[in-house]
Design a protein around this motif. Structure first.
Motif, PDB file in Angstrom:
ATOM      1  N   ASP A   1      51.385  41.142  34.564  1.00 31.28           N
ATOM      2  CA  ASP A   1      51.165  39.734  34.900  1.00 31.28           C
ATOM      3  C   ASP A   1      52.144  38.845  34.126  1.00 31.28           C
ATOM      4  OD1 ASP A   1      50.184  39.580  32.309  1.00 31.28           O
ATOM      5  OD2 ASP A   1      48.302  38.617  32.876  1.00 31.28           O
ATOM      6  N   GLU A   2      51.956  37.545  34.235  1.00 33.06           N
ATOM      7  CA  GLU A   2      52.872  36.605  33.592  1.00 33.06           C
ATOM      8  C   GLU A   2      52.858  36.727  32.067  1.00 33.06           C
ATOM      9  OE1 GLU A   2      54.980  34.006  35.176  1.00 33.06           O
ATOM     10  OE2 GLU A   2      54.704  35.660  36.592  1.00 33.06           O
TER      11      GLU A   2
ATOM     12  N   LEU B   1      43.031  35.764  44.796  1.00 33.61           N
ATOM     13  CA  LEU B   1      43.757  36.034  43.551  1.00 33.61           C
ATOM     14  C   LEU B   1      43.318  35.107  42.423  1.00 33.61           C
ATOM     15  CD1 LEU B   1      47.368  36.916  44.760  1.00 33.61           C
ATOM     16  CD2 LEU B   1      45.492  38.439  44.078  1.00 33.61           C
ATOM     17  N   GLU B   2      42.838  33.917  42.756  1.00 33.81           N
ATOM     18  CA  GLU B   2      42.251  33.066  41.719  1.00 33.81           C
ATOM     19  C   GLU B   2      41.037  33.748  41.101  1.00 33.81           C
ATOM     20  OE1 GLU B   2      43.158  28.418  42.757  1.00 33.81           O
ATOM     21  OE2 GLU B   2      41.566  29.401  43.908  1.00 33.81           O
TER      22      GLU B   2
ATOM     23  N   GLU C   1      42.190  36.606  38.826  1.00 34.10           N
ATOM     24  CA  GLU C   1      42.628  36.086  37.531  1.00 34.10           C
ATOM     25  C   GLU C   1      41.446  35.913  36.576  1.00 34.10           C
ATOM     26  OE1 GLU C   1      46.464  33.350  37.471  1.00 34.10           O
ATOM     27  OE2 GLU C   1      44.930  32.519  38.799  1.00 34.10           O
TER      28      GLU C   1
ATOM     29  N   ARG D   1      41.037  38.674  33.811  1.00 31.67           N
ATOM     30  CA  ARG D   1      41.731  37.998  32.716  1.00 31.67           C
ATOM     31  C   ARG D   1      43.241  38.224  32.799  1.00 31.67           C
ATOM     32  NH1 ARG D   1      37.555  39.270  27.651  1.00 31.67           N
ATOM     33  NH2 ARG D   1      35.719  38.323  28.637  1.00 31.67           N
ATOM     34  N   LEU D   2      43.760  37.994  34.001  1.00 30.52           N
ATOM     35  CA  LEU D   2      45.188  38.096  34.253  1.00 30.52           C
ATOM     36  C   LEU D   2      45.749  36.704  34.498  1.00 30.52           C
ATOM     37  CD1 LEU D   2      45.225  41.142  36.713  1.00 30.52           C
ATOM     38  CD2 LEU D   2      45.807  41.179  34.276  1.00 30.52           C
ATOM     39  N   THR D   3      47.050  36.574  34.325  1.00 25.20           N
ATOM     40  CA  THR D   3      47.744  35.331  34.624  1.00 25.20           C
ATOM     41  C   THR D   3      48.769  35.618  35.711  1.00 25.20           C
ATOM     42  OG1 THR D   3      47.497  34.578  32.326  1.00 25.20           O
ATOM     43  CG2 THR D   3      49.123  33.444  33.697  1.00 25.20           C
ATOM     44  N   ILE D   4      48.529  35.073  36.902  1.00 23.36           N
ATOM     45  CA  ILE D   4      49.369  35.350  38.058  1.00 23.36           C
ATOM     46  C   ILE D   4      49.975  34.049  38.562  1.00 23.36           C
ATOM     47  CG2 ILE D   4      49.427  36.331  40.389  1.00 23.36           C
ATOM     48  CD1 ILE D   4      46.835  37.852  39.622  1.00 23.36           C
TER      49      ILE D   4
END
Length: 290
Positions: free
Chosen positions: A75-76, A195-196, A199, A203-206
């Motif tokens: 992820d980011e 995808l929201e 996230e 606990r991901l940042t996309i």
């Protein structure tokens, strides 16, 4: 690990679009390597879902075989995660679930997150509703819009969540409600909504900027078509009235049935949106034919 299988739970191609976005974003940060593959020949019914290929003048070429794979993405924030995507197995669901368990164990996956979408009698002018589900109630991140028990057709992805729970593995998922008149079109707004949720749960940042732009473009196409076709707009208005009446009843705790706001019949909707779909697929063709 994020799971999105093409087929049964993919109205508006929401899951497939979400997967393409994740792979593209993962490739930008050095991810996307395939770390596991499934033997599709043991899982796919080729006569029911025939893979595409090209016929060029006098010969066949460009066969596009189905692939069911697990990719390693980041992820980011450089957090690694897995993505299982491809066609839903037609057969051997139990064997498929056991194979996914091998992947979960091999890569020490702590959480499996499934995404999908179904067609619903809802207007595109209202927020995307999401059904939350999990094999452990403590994993749920939202309240289910459903009451009581529903008997529904099963899917390999749903069975996977059940089996993982039986094997002591946490799994949850999200199903977006796609307007049924858009179910055969690409509908990136539903992909964005899914995808929201991913996230938040994983606990991901996309980076969803590109997907949001695609969603806005599609919404503009729909708005232009509705503005030029009053009959189709009337059907959407009826859905809006039904949706709002339902929402008011939910908020007040009264009957969930909207009074004097019957939904159009399936035949009526089908007739109106055959033209609707044709108009969106060929916006520059006033005759509706190529």
């Amino acid at each position: 690990m994020v799971v999105a299988l093409d087929g049964f739970l993919d109205a508006g191609n929401a899951g497939a679009i979400a997967c393409r976005h994740l792979v593209a974003e993962g490739a930008d940060v050095g991810g996307g390597v395939v770390v596991a593959t499934f033997d599709v020949d043991q899982l796919h019914d080729y006569r029911a879902r025939r893979p595409p290929m090209s016929f060029v003048r006098d010969h066949y070429e460009g066969y596009d075989p189905p692939r069911l794979v697990v990719r390693l993405l980041r992820d980011e924030g450089d957090t690694p995660y897995l993505l299982l995507h491809g066609p839903e197995p037609d057969i051997r669901w139990e064997a498929f679930c056991r194979a996914v368990l091998e992947v979960v164990e091999r890569f020490s996956v702590s959480l499996v997150v499934g995404i999908g979408s179904v067609p619903m009698a809802v207007p595109h002018t209202r927020p995307i509703a999401i059904t939350h589900h999990a094999n452990n109630a403590e994993l749920l991140t939202g309240t289910s819009p459903w009451r009581g028990e529903l008997r529904i057709p099963s899917s390999a992805q749903a069975l996977l969540e059940v089996r993982l729970g039986e094997w002591g593995r946490d799994a949850l998922g999200f199903v977006a409600h796609v307007p049924h008149y858009l179910a055969q079109l690409d509908y990136p707004r539903a992909s964005h909504a899914l995808l929201e949720q991913v996230e938040l749960a994983a606990r991901l940042t996309i980076d969803l900027g590109g997907l949001a732009a695609q969603a806005d473009e599609r919404e503009e196409e729909i708005a232009r078509y509705l503005a030029a076709n009053a009959e189709v707009g009337d059907v959407v208005t009826a859905l809006e009235q039904q949706y709002d009446a339902f929402a008011r009843a939910e908020e007040s705790g009264t009957s969930l049935l909207a009074e004097d706001q019957p939904l159009p019949t399936g035949e009526e909707i089908g007739q109106q949106f055959e033209q609707f779909l044709a108009g969106l697929e060929h916006p520059d063709d006033s005759g509706g034919n190529q």
